[in-house]
Design a protein around this motif. Structure first.
Motif, PDB file in Angstrom:
ATOM      1  N   LEU A  21     -28.161 -32.979  18.474  1.00 52.72           N
ATOM      2  CA  LEU A  21     -28.739 -33.094  17.128  1.00 52.72           C
ATOM      3  C   LEU A  21     -27.830 -32.462  16.085  1.00 52.72           C
ATOM      4  CD1 LEU A  21     -32.483 -32.376  17.948  1.00 52.72           C
ATOM      5  CD2 LEU A  21     -31.448 -34.575  17.332  1.00 52.72           C
ATOM      6  N   ARG A  22     -27.182 -31.365  16.450  1.00 51.59           N
ATOM      7  CA  ARG A  22     -26.261 -30.715  15.524  1.00 51.59           C
ATOM      8  C   ARG A  22     -25.090 -31.645  15.194  1.00 51.59           C
ATOM      9  NH1 ARG A  22     -22.478 -25.664  16.186  1.00 51.59           N
ATOM     10  NH2 ARG A  22     -22.432 -24.983  14.023  1.00 51.59           N
ATOM     11  N   PHE A  23     -24.559 -32.337  16.190  1.00 53.09           N
ATOM     12  CA  PHE A  23     -23.469 -33.279  15.929  1.00 53.09           C
ATOM     13  C   PHE A  23     -23.934 -34.447  15.064  1.00 53.09           C
ATOM     14  CE2 PHE A  23     -20.819 -31.176  19.023  1.00 53.09           C
ATOM     15  CZ  PHE A  23     -19.537 -31.442  18.561  1.00 53.09           C
ATOM     16  N   LEU A  24     -25.197 -34.808  15.145  1.00 55.40           N
ATOM     17  CA  LEU A  24     -25.703 -35.899  14.315  1.00 55.40           C
ATOM     18  C   LEU A  24     -25.962 -35.463  12.877  1.00 55.40           C
ATOM     19  CD1 LEU A  24     -28.171 -37.625  16.793  1.00 55.40           C
ATOM     20  CD2 LEU A  24     -25.954 -38.475  16.016  1.00 55.40           C
ATOM     21  N   PHE A  25     -26.438 -34.231  12.684  1.00 57.39           N
ATOM     22  CA  PHE A  25     -26.866 -33.806  11.351  1.00 57.39           C
ATOM     23  C   PHE A  25     -25.862 -32.929  10.609  1.00 57.39           C
ATOM     24  CE2 PHE A  25     -30.914 -34.869  13.419  1.00 57.39           C
ATOM     25  CZ  PHE A  25     -31.343 -35.839  12.527  1.00 57.39           C
ATOM     26  N   VAL A  26     -25.061 -32.134  11.312  1.00 60.00           N
ATOM     27  CA  VAL A  26     -24.009 -31.324  10.686  1.00 60.00           C
ATOM     28  C   VAL A  26     -22.730 -31.448  11.525  1.00 60.00           C
ATOM     29  CG1 VAL A  26     -25.404 -29.681   9.362  1.00 60.00           C
ATOM     30  CG2 VAL A  26     -24.993 -29.258  11.777  1.00 60.00           C
ATOM     31  N   PRO A  27     -22.142 -32.639  11.508  1.00 60.74           N
ATOM     32  CA  PRO A  27     -21.040 -32.928  12.429  1.00 60.74           C
ATOM     33  C   PRO A  27     -19.811 -32.040  12.257  1.00 60.74           C
ATOM     34  CG  PRO A  27     -21.329 -34.719  10.849  1.00 60.74           C
ATOM     35  CD  PRO A  27     -22.477 -33.781  10.668  1.00 60.74           C
ATOM     36  N   ARG A  28     -19.444 -31.695  11.047  1.00 62.44           N
ATOM     37  CA  ARG A  28     -18.229 -30.888  10.848  1.00 62.44           C
ATOM     38  C   ARG A  28     -18.410 -29.489  11.440  1.00 62.44           C
ATOM     39  NH1 ARG A  28     -15.193 -34.916  10.326  1.00 62.44           N
ATOM     40  NH2 ARG A  28     -15.350 -36.100   8.438  1.00 62.44           N
ATOM     41  N   ALA A  29     -19.539 -28.878  11.173  1.00 66.63           N
ATOM     42  CA  ALA A  29     -19.806 -27.542  11.727  1.00 66.63           C
ATOM     43  C   ALA A  29     -19.886 -27.602  13.247  1.00 66.63           C
ATOM     44  CB  ALA A  29     -21.099 -26.978  11.142  1.00 66.63           C
ATOM     45  N   ALA A  30     -20.498 -28.639  13.771  1.00 65.63           N
ATOM     46  CA  ALA A  30     -20.600 -28.785  15.222  1.00 65.63           C
ATOM     47  C   ALA A  30     -19.228 -28.962  15.844  1.00 65.63           C
ATOM     48  CB  ALA A  30     -21.504 -29.970  15.568  1.00 65.63           C
ATOM     49  N   ALA A  31     -18.366 -29.740  15.194  1.00 63.82           N
ATOM     50  CA  ALA A  31     -17.009 -29.948  15.715  1.00 63.82           C
ATOM     51  C   ALA A  31     -16.228 -28.641  15.708  1.00 63.82           C
ATOM     52  CB  ALA A  31     -16.287 -31.005  14.888  1.00 63.82           C
ATOM     53  N   ALA A  32     -16.391 -27.860  14.659  1.00 62.53           N
ATOM     54  CA  ALA A  32     -15.698 -26.565  14.612  1.00 62.53           C
ATOM     55  C   ALA A  32     -16.172 -25.672  15.758  1.00 62.53           C
ATOM     56  CB  ALA A  32     -15.952 -25.890  13.273  1.00 62.53           C
ATOM     57  N   PRO A  80     -10.604 -29.527  15.910  1.00 66.35           N
ATOM     58  CA  PRO A  80     -10.984 -30.234  14.697  1.00 66.35           C
ATOM     59  C   PRO A  80     -11.262 -31.712  14.981  1.00 66.35           C
ATOM     60  CG  PRO A  80      -8.631 -29.817  14.700  1.00 66.35           C
ATOM     61  CD  PRO A  80      -9.205 -29.120  15.906  1.00 66.35           C
ATOM     62  N   ALA A  81     -12.232 -32.246  14.303  1.00 61.47           N
ATOM     63  CA  ALA A  81     -12.547 -33.668  14.441  1.00 61.47           C
ATOM     64  C   ALA A  81     -12.581 -34.279  13.054  1.00 61.47           C
ATOM     65  CB  ALA A  81     -13.888 -33.848  15.142  1.00 61.47           C
ATOM     66  N   THR A  82     -11.969 -35.435  12.925  1.00 62.58           N
ATOM     67  CA  THR A  82     -11.899 -36.068  11.616  1.00 62.58           C
ATOM     68  C   THR A  82     -12.693 -37.365  11.550  1.00 62.58           C
ATOM     69  OG1 THR A  82      -9.850 -37.151  12.263  1.00 62.58           O
ATOM     70  CG2 THR A  82      -9.646 -35.066  11.104  1.00 62.58           C
ATOM     71  N   GLU A  83     -13.047 -37.927  12.661  1.00 63.47           N
ATOM     72  CA  GLU A  83     -13.748 -39.208  12.673  1.00 63.47           C
ATOM     73  C   GLU A  83     -15.257 -39.008  12.828  1.00 63.47           C
ATOM     74  OE1 GLU A  83     -12.390 -42.187  12.142  1.00 63.47           O
ATOM     75  OE2 GLU A  83     -10.430 -41.242  11.918  1.00 63.47           O
ATOM     76  N   ARG A  84     -15.997 -39.373  11.805  1.00 67.73           N
ATOM     77  CA  ARG A  84     -17.455 -39.221  11.854  1.00 67.73           C
ATOM     78  C   ARG A  84     -18.060 -40.057  12.987  1.00 67.73           C
ATOM     79  NH1 ARG A  84     -21.497 -36.848   9.121  1.00 67.73           N
ATOM     80  NH2 ARG A  84     -23.483 -37.920   9.085  1.00 67.73           N
ATOM     81  N   ALA A  85     -17.488 -41.204  13.266  1.00 69.46           N
ATOM     82  CA  ALA A  85     -18.011 -42.046  14.345  1.00 69.46           C
ATOM     83  C   ALA A  85     -17.939 -41.317  15.680  1.00 69.46           C
ATOM     84  CB  ALA A  85     -17.242 -43.363  14.423  1.00 69.46           C
ATOM     85  N   LEU A 111     -17.981 -38.102  16.164  1.00 71.20           N
ATOM     86  CA  LEU A 111     -18.970 -37.023  16.154  1.00 71.20           C
ATOM     87  C   LEU A 111     -20.370 -37.571  16.396  1.00 71.20           C
ATOM     88  CD1 LEU A 111     -17.572 -34.999  13.126  1.00 71.20           C
ATOM     89  CD2 LEU A 111     -17.196 -34.578  15.555  1.00 71.20           C
ATOM     90  N   THR A 112     -20.657 -38.735  15.864  1.00 70.04           N
ATOM     91  CA  THR A 112     -21.958 -39.361  16.087  1.00 70.04           C
ATOM     92  C   THR A 112     -22.122 -39.755  17.549  1.00 70.04           C
ATOM     93  OG1 THR A 112     -21.975 -40.183  13.815  1.00 70.04           O
ATOM     94  CG2 THR A 112     -23.467 -41.252  15.367  1.00 70.04           C
ATOM     95  N   VAL A 113     -21.085 -40.313  18.138  1.00 69.47           N
ATOM     96  CA  VAL A 113     -21.145 -40.679  19.555  1.00 69.47           C
ATOM     97  C   VAL A 113     -21.386 -39.442  20.405  1.00 69.47           C
ATOM     98  CG1 VAL A 113     -19.758 -41.513  21.497  1.00 69.47           C
ATOM     99  CG2 VAL A 113     -19.768 -42.771  19.340  1.00 69.47           C
ATOM    100  N   LYS A 114     -20.688 -38.360  20.117  1.00 70.37           N
ATOM    101  CA  LYS A 114     -20.884 -37.118  20.874  1.00 70.37           C
ATOM    102  C   LYS A 114     -22.316 -36.622  20.703  1.00 70.37           C
ATOM    103  CE  LYS A 114     -19.233 -32.567  21.988  1.00 70.37           C
ATOM    104  NZ  LYS A 114     -20.222 -32.455  23.009  1.00 70.37           N
ATOM    105  N   GLY A 115     -22.835 -36.705  19.506  1.00 71.21           N
ATOM    106  CA  GLY A 115     -24.212 -36.278  19.268  1.00 71.21           C
ATOM    107  C   GLY A 115     -25.215 -37.102  20.054  1.00 71.21           C
ATOM    108  N   LEU A 116     -25.009 -38.411  20.054  1.00 76.03           N
ATOM    109  CA  LEU A 116     -25.910 -39.286  20.815  1.00 76.03           C
ATOM    110  C   LEU A 116     -25.807 -39.019  22.310  1.00 76.03           C
ATOM    111  CD1 LEU A 116     -25.421 -42.605  18.843  1.00 76.03           C
ATOM    112  CD2 LEU A 116     -27.465 -41.171  18.887  1.00 76.03           C
TER     113      LEU A 116
END
Length: 120
Positions: free
Chosen positions: A21-32, A37-42, A44-49
Motif C-alpha cells: 500500500l505504501r508503494f501505491l500511495f507514497v511511491p517515492r518514500a517507499a522506494a527510498a 532510487p526508483a524513477t519509474e512510477r509504473a 513502483l505501482t507494480v511493486k506495490g501491487l
C-alpha cells in the motif's frame, strides 16, 4: 507455539500488505526505504501491487486453508526479500539496507515458515 506461529505469519503478511500500500500511495518514500532510487512510477505501482497481493494471499491461506498452506507460502515467498537483497546490492544500495532490511526479512519469513510447519 501455535499462537506464535500464526501471530508471526499474520504480522508478516500485514507488513507486506502495508509495504504494498505504501508503494501505491507514497511511491517515492517507499522506494527510498527500499534502498535504491526508483524513477519509474509504473515500476513502483507494480511493486506495490505485488507486495499487497502477497500480503492478502498469505492472510487468506492462513484463514481459509491453514498452517501447512501458510508455511509453504512463506517458504516460497521468502525468495522475494532474498531477491530484493541482491537488487539493492547490485544497484548501489547500502549493505546495511540490503542485509538489515531485506535479508533479515527473508530470515524472519523462513522462521515463520518453520513455525507454521511445526504446528501443522
Amino acid at each position: 507455539m501455535t499462537y506464535l506461529a500464526y501471530g508471526l505469519a499474520i504480522a508478516l503478511d500485514l507488513l507486506v500488505l502495508f509495504v504494498g500500500l505504501r508503494f501505491l500511495f507514497v511511491p517515492r518514500a517507499a522506494a527510498a526505504g527500499y534502498g535504491v532510487p526508483a524513477t519509474e512510477r509504473a515500476f513502483l505501482t507494480v511493486k506495490g501491487l505485488r507486495d499487497g497481493s502477497y500480503g492478502l494471499l498469505g492472510l487468506a491461506l492462513l484463514a481459509f486453508v491453514g498452517a501447512r498452506a501458510g508455511a509453504w507460502f512463506m517458504l516460497v515467498v521468502a525468495l522475494n526479500p532474498l531477491g530484493d537483497t541482491v537488487v539493492v546490492l547490485r544497484n548501489g544500495g547500502t549493505k546495511a539496507v540490503a542485509y538489515g532490511i531485506h535479508f533479515a526479512t527473508a530470515v524472519l519469513v523462513l522462521v515463520s515458515a518453520a513455525l507454521l510447519f511445526a504446528v501443522s
